[in-house]
Design an enzyme around this catalytic site. Structure first.
Site, mmCIF file in Angstrom:
data_model
loop_
_atom_site.group_PDB
_atom_site.id
_atom_site.type_symbol
_atom_site.label_atom_id
_atom_site.label_comp_id
_atom_site.label_asym_id
_atom_site.label_seq_id
_atom_site.Cartn_x
_atom_site.Cartn_y
_atom_site.Cartn_z
ATOM 1 N N GLN A 73 -53.237 -21.932 -13.537
ATOM 2 C CA GLN A 73 -52.840 -23.363 -13.374
ATOM 3 C C GLN A 73 -52.109 -23.713 -11.907
ATOM 4 O OE1 GLN A 73 -49.453 -23.333 -16.887
ATOM 5 N NE2 GLN A 73 -49.969 -21.098 -15.532
ATOM 6 N N HIS A 115 -56.344 -26.305 -14.253
ATOM 7 C CA HIS A 115 -55.947 -27.655 -13.910
ATOM 8 C C HIS A 115 -55.692 -28.312 -12.791
ATOM 9 C CE1 HIS A 115 -52.336 -26.583 -16.093
ATOM 10 N NE2 HIS A 115 -52.462 -27.008 -16.868
ATOM 11 N N CYS A 148 -71.158 -44.157 -5.310
ATOM 12 C CA CYS A 148 -71.627 -45.214 -5.795
ATOM 13 C C CYS A 148 -70.153 -46.647 -5.317
ATOM 14 C CB CYS A 148 -71.056 -45.714 -7.288
ATOM 15 S SG CYS A 148 -69.758 -44.308 -6.997
HETATM 16 P P1 OAD Z 1 -43.402 -24.792 -13.559
HETATM 17 O O1 OAD Z 1 -43.135 -25.086 -12.484
HETATM 18 O O2 OAD Z 1 -43.305 -25.055 -14.869
HETATM 19 O O3 OAD Z 1 -43.016 -22.940 -13.493
HETATM 20 C C1 OAD Z 1 -42.837 -22.004 -12.212
HETATM 21 C C2 OAD Z 1 -41.950 -20.343 -12.822
HETATM 22 O O4 OAD Z 1 -41.851 -19.659 -11.431
HETATM 23 C C3 OAD Z 1 -40.359 -20.597 -13.713
HETATM 24 O O5 OAD Z 1 -40.678 -20.084 -14.397
HETATM 25 C C4 OAD Z 1 -39.961 -20.042 -12.532
HETATM 26 O O6 OAD Z 1 -38.433 -19.068 -12.927
HETATM 27 C C5 OAD Z 1 -40.884 -19.070 -11.840
HETATM 28 N N1 OAD Z 1 -40.839 -18.392 -10.831
HETATM 29 C C6 OAD Z 1 -40.246 -19.449 -10.006
HETATM 30 N N2 OAD Z 1 -40.159 -18.305 -8.204
HETATM 31 C C7 OAD Z 1 -40.800 -17.652 -8.913
HETATM 32 C C8 OAD Z 1 -41.351 -16.529 -8.252
HETATM 33 N N3 OAD Z 1 -40.590 -16.022 -6.458
HETATM 34 N N4 OAD Z 1 -41.856 -14.606 -8.523
HETATM 35 C C9 OAD Z 1 -42.524 -15.518 -10.204
HETATM 36 N N5 OAD Z 1 -41.769 -16.313 -10.657
HETATM 37 C C10 OAD Z 1 -41.285 -17.529 -10.153
HETATM 38 O O7 OAD Z 1 -44.788 -23.904 -13.360
HETATM 39 P P2 OAD Z 1 -45.854 -23.876 -14.143
HETATM 40 O O8 OAD Z 1 -45.672 -22.709 -14.927
HETATM 41 O O9 OAD Z 1 -46.830 -23.752 -13.182
HETATM 42 O O10 OAD Z 1 -49.814 -28.915 -14.533
HETATM 43 O O11 OAD Z 1 -46.064 -25.542 -14.952
HETATM 44 C C11 OAD Z 1 -47.405 -25.526 -15.483
HETATM 45 C C12 OAD Z 1 -47.965 -26.920 -15.274
HETATM 46 O O12 OAD Z 1 -46.923 -27.354 -15.151
HETATM 47 C C13 OAD Z 1 -48.848 -27.072 -13.699
HETATM 48 O O13 OAD Z 1 -49.794 -26.739 -13.392
HETATM 49 C C14 OAD Z 1 -48.496 -28.455 -13.608
HETATM 50 C C15 OAD Z 1 -47.391 -28.207 -14.488
HETATM 51 O O14 OAD Z 1 -46.790 -30.256 -15.031
HETATM 52 C C16 OAD Z 1 -50.314 -30.043 -14.267
HETATM 53 O O15 OAD Z 1 -50.088 -30.450 -13.059
HETATM 54 C C17 OAD Z 1 -51.497 -30.204 -15.272
#
Ligand code: OAD
Length: 292
Positions: free
Chosen positions: A105, A156, A190
């Site tokens: 993502q 994404h 464009c």
């Molecule tokens: P989030 O910021 O929602 O979640 C990040 C996750 O990583 C959390 O559950 C943390 O607990 C975990 N985390 C933090 N540090 C970590 C580490 N060192 N090792 C493992 N895990 C860790 O990010 P995403 O789930 O990627 O969308 O968010 C999904 C989407 O929401 C993104 O792609 C973006 C956002 O809005 C768009 O931009 C369309």
């Protein structure tokens, strides 16, 4: 940090999935946290003091293209200074060995850069020793030609690509220090504004990306859900699809998520420790694997 204790059953499932090229890594912002890239949610997250509707929607870009472009320039600049960590590198080694595929993502390009580093480190031969008389170009792998299976699906989009708001042409947009503070560029074809080629709130994912991700998820014997809050639809369907097809899901995340109760295993450890520990060292020379 003490070595991670992993149940033997878990190790066996991961080893077998890697040996058959049937491991899928589904990643989110947490995999890049130890590289210094901020996540979205949580106390230090990008959405803590910003509203997605001001920066990450088509309406926001129409209203104030400068502000949106500036935010993406800042993010480009920031991730350019970061380096892939041990989790990205371990995944890249096994992806090049044909053991796994990556659906991300993330828009930060760190999976791509990890692949580049491993390719470079292995002299373009993906870690295999060159036999006498063998060409220095990387010999084709069994599943080539065709789609390059080692490249991630970027659900994404990417910070390092633009899409024209007029003619829709998408292309690479390498980071350039000179860019800081400049307005969004115009399309050379464009004249319309170029926007970041990322998926914004309210926009659909590219159908071929989500289709490919769900197909890989359904084929996976094991899916690792790494560093994602598993909240954003339809990406959140990737691990659930593996479960629905009888595969194993392992969550790697220090914090519990809505997926935690459904995953077969949970490693509550940071990705840069847990991922290399789980995948183990990659074989060298790399095996020639048959994809399902
Ligand atoms: P989030 O910021 O929602 O979640 C990040 C996750 O990583 C959390 O559950 C943390 O607990 C975990 N985390 C933090 N540090 C970590 C580490 N060192 N090792 C493992 N895990 C860790 O990010 P995403 O789930 O990627 O969308 O968010 C999904 C989407 O929401 C993104 O792609 C973006 C956002 O809005 C768009 O931009 C369309």
């Amino acid at each position: 940090m003490a070595a991670l204790q992993l149940p033997e059953d878990l190790r066996v499932r991961v080893r077998e999935a890697l040996a058959h090229g049937r491991l899928l890594a589904f990643t989110g912002a947490g995999i890049s946290a130890e590289s210094g890239v901020p996540t979205f949610r949580g106390p230090e997250g990008l959405w803590k003091n910003r509203r997605p509707e001001d920066l990450a929607t088509p309406e926001a870009f129409r209203r104030d293209p400068e502000a949106v472009w500036e935010w993406y320039s800042w993010r480009r600049e920031r991730v350019t200074r970061c380096r892939p960590n041990e989790a990205h590198l371990a995944l890249a080694r096994w992806a090049l060995a044909g053991g796994l595929r990556v659906v991300t993502q993330n828009v930060d390009g760190l999976h791509d850069r990890a692949l580049g580093l491993i390719r470079e480190e292995s002299g373009g031969l993906d870690g295999r020793e060159e036999a006498p008389g063998e060409s220095t170009a990387r010999p084709p792998l069994p599943w080539e030609p065709g789609a390059s299976l080692e490249d991630p699906v970027r659900l994404h989009g990417s910070l390092f690509r633009t899409r024209c708001t007029g003619c829709n042409v998408e292309e690479a947009y390498p980071y350039d220090e000179e860019e800081a503070g400049s307005p969004p560029p115009a399309c050379p074809r464009c004249g319309a504004l170029l926007r970041p080629a990322v998926v914004w709130f309210g926009e659909a994912l590219r159908p071929s990306d989500i289709e490919r991700s769900l197909e890989w998820a359904s084929e996976a014997a094991v899916t690792l859900s790494i560093g994602t809050s598993a909240l954003v639809f339809p990406a959140s369907q990737v691990p659930l699809t593996t479960l629905a097809h009888g595969g194993t899901v392992i969550e790697i995340n220090p914090t519990e998520t809505p997926l935690s109760g459904r995953a077969d295993f949970r490693l509550g450890a940071p990705a840069a420790t847990a991922v290399p520990a789980l995948l183990g060292s990659h074989p060298n020379p790399l095996p020639r694997l048959d994809r399902p």
